[in-house]
Design an enzyme around this catalytic site. Structure first.
Site, mmCIF file in Angstrom:
data_model
loop_
_atom_site.group_PDB
_atom_site.id
_atom_site.type_symbol
_atom_site.label_atom_id
_atom_site.label_comp_id
_atom_site.label_asym_id
_atom_site.label_seq_id
_atom_site.Cartn_x
_atom_site.Cartn_y
_atom_site.Cartn_z
ATOM 1 N N LYS A 83 3.773 4.911 3.212
ATOM 2 C CA LYS A 83 5.008 5.592 2.840
ATOM 3 C C LYS A 83 5.418 6.606 3.914
ATOM 4 C CE LYS A 83 2.833 6.696 -0.857
ATOM 5 N NZ LYS A 83 2.389 7.197 -2.178
ATOM 6 N N THR A 134 9.471 17.135 -4.804
ATOM 7 C CA THR A 134 8.770 15.900 -4.442
ATOM 8 C C THR A 134 7.442 15.726 -5.184
ATOM 9 O OG1 THR A 134 7.776 17.071 -2.567
ATOM 10 C CG2 THR A 134 9.812 15.849 -2.142
ATOM 11 N N GLY A 180 4.832 14.518 -7.531
ATOM 12 C CA GLY A 180 4.682 13.340 -8.372
ATOM 13 C C GLY A 180 5.398 12.097 -7.880
ATOM 14 N N THR A 181 6.013 12.180 -6.696
ATOM 15 C CA THR A 181 6.756 11.006 -6.213
ATOM 16 C C THR A 181 5.827 9.833 -5.912
ATOM 17 O OG1 THR A 181 6.719 12.031 -4.011
ATOM 18 C CG2 THR A 181 8.732 12.266 -5.294
ATOM 19 N N GLY A 182 4.647 10.103 -5.371
ATOM 20 C CA GLY A 182 3.700 9.023 -5.081
ATOM 21 C C GLY A 182 3.192 8.356 -6.349
ATOM 22 N N CYS A 183 2.920 9.160 -7.374
ATOM 23 C CA CYS A 183 2.475 8.609 -8.658
ATOM 24 C C CYS A 183 3.568 7.731 -9.258
ATOM 25 C CB CYS A 183 2.145 9.740 -9.635
ATOM 26 S SG CYS A 183 0.904 10.904 -9.053
#
Length: 223
Positions: free
Chosen positions: A178, A210, A212-215
């Site tokens: 990412k 941003t 929690g965006t990866g989760c």
């Protein structure tokens, strides 16, 4: 006519008391995409929009019992993992995943929170690499996680491709590196699969929100 039941997904991750990441973010993503979410909580965190204030890991046997209960009854079609904070939890999760090798597994190698709090013990990185990466259909590291997994310093898209290729050699069929932590007017994600590279680019949104965006991203992929 009876409606068909929704597909089931399982998230194996930590609980975020602030509701922005972890189990809570995963369940919201599953629900938004029409998937029934089930959970195996690995750690309980005390956190809010300002940072992580406390972490308590659950015993590996408790993590394993949650996964077993879901697998034996609710039959998830996809599984994603997020925060797996130590080697013992990683090994417990890997043991359960090997029992359901036909289920699509999304590995989000969570290492550090958005506020900078370590969520994976340094000595557990090797366990993640050797025990979980070979089981994953897709791994979704961000820039910093990809650097830790490969030793490649990432400053360009070419570096992202190099890191994705190295991670793919460790087992995942797909690797998504990412680009949210990179610089530039556009954010670009690199997807590597069977020697081919695909780029997904979009205009970068200037925001501090941003967490929690990866989760959310990896949960959406699982869904």
């Amino acid at each position: 006519m009876t409606a068909a039941p929704p597909p089931v997904a399982l998230t194996i991750a930590g609980s975020d008391s602030g509701g922005g990441a972890g189990i809570q973010a995963d369940l919201k993503s599953f629900a938004a995409l029409g998937v029934f979410g089930t959970t195996a909580i690995t750690s309980i965190t005390a956190q809010n929009t300002e940072g992580v204030h406390a972490v308590r890991d659950l015993p590996p046997d408790t993590v394993r019992a949650q996964i077993t209960a879901v697998l034996e009854d609710l039959k998830p079609s996809a599984i994603k993992s997020g925060m797996l904070s130590n080697g013992a939890i990683i090994e417990a999760v890997a043991e359960e995943l090997r029992r359901c090798s036909t289920v699509a597994y999304v590995l989000d190698p969570v290492m550090v929170s958005e506020s900078g709090h370590a969520l994976l013990e340094p000595n557990a990185v090797d366990s993640l690499i050797t025990s979980l990466l070979p089981l994953a259909l897709i791994a979704t590291p961000n820039r910093h996680e990809a650097e830790v997994l490969t030793g490649v310093q990432i400053v360009s898209e070419d570096d992202m491709v190099k890191a994705a290729r190295r991670i793919a050699e460790l087992g995942p069929r797909y690797v998504l590196v990412k680009g949210g932590h990179m610089e530039g007017a556009e954010a670009t994600d690199i997807l590597f699969h069977d020697g081919a590279v695909e780029r997904f680019s979009t205009e970068r949104i200037p925001t501090r929100n941003t967490h929690g965006t990866g989760c959310t991203y990896s949960a959406a992929i699982a869904a």
